[in-house]
Design a protein around this motif. Structure first.
Motif, mmCIF file in Angstrom:
data_model
loop_
_atom_site.group_PDB
_atom_site.id
_atom_site.type_symbol
_atom_site.label_atom_id
_atom_site.label_comp_id
_atom_site.label_asym_id
_atom_site.label_seq_id
_atom_site.Cartn_x
_atom_site.Cartn_y
_atom_site.Cartn_z
ATOM 1 N N UNK A 58 0.809 -1.327 -0.113
ATOM 2 C CA UNK A 58 0.107 0.122 0.028
ATOM 3 C C UNK A 58 0.885 1.462 0.089
ATOM 4 N N UNK A 59 0.584 2.297 -0.972
ATOM 5 C CA UNK A 59 1.308 3.509 -0.802
ATOM 6 C C UNK A 59 1.287 4.185 0.630
ATOM 7 N N UNK A 60 2.355 4.859 1.086
ATOM 8 C CA UNK A 60 2.410 5.213 2.421
ATOM 9 C C UNK A 60 1.037 6.434 2.509
ATOM 10 N N UNK A 61 0.680 6.501 3.711
ATOM 11 C CA UNK A 61 -0.558 7.196 4.203
ATOM 12 C C UNK A 61 0.248 8.738 4.299
ATOM 13 N N UNK A 62 -0.530 9.567 3.576
ATOM 14 C CA UNK A 62 0.030 10.928 3.822
ATOM 15 C C UNK A 62 -1.476 11.823 4.297
#
Length: 115
Positions: free
Chosen positions: A2-6
């Motif tokens: 999963x792409x990093x949470x921003x």
């Protein structure tokens, strides 16, 4: 992966009509409940109760969506669907990813809250 949470607070605030008080309340509630939500998800997976796992995944999906975590909510949705279909092995493998994502989001939110 999963792409990093921003965190994009402006998007969340826009949905909340700019209400910082509601935002702060939601943030605090998420952080207070994060351990319980993770434990409930893991217990549901361990129990083999697919209906319970589906409900817990649905709850977590909503929590992640609250903070505009579309990628995390999508994984929780996939978990919810796997549980609904009775695919216990597939669902169990997603639980770890969802719990990790909840932890990642909580870490970012803790930084935001100063706690």
């Amino acid at each position: 992966m999963i792409k990093p949470f921003i965190l994009d607070k402006s998007v969340i605030l826009e949905r909340l009509g700019g209400d910082e008080e509601i935002y702060s309340m939601m943030l605090d509630m998420f952080l207070q409940d994060v351990d319980n939500n993770c434990a409930a998800l893991q217990a549901a997976a361990a129990s083999g109760d697919q209906a319970l796992l589906q409900r817990e995944a649905h709850t977590v999906k909503g929590l992640l969506a609250t903070f505009s975590d579309d990628a995390g909510a999508a994984v929780a949705f996939t978990l919810e669907q796997q549980a609904r279909a009775g695919r216990q092995a597939e669902a169990a493998s997603l639980v770890t990813a969802v719990v990790a994502r909840i932890g990642e989001v909580a870490g970012v939110l803790r930084g935001q809250s100063g706690g």
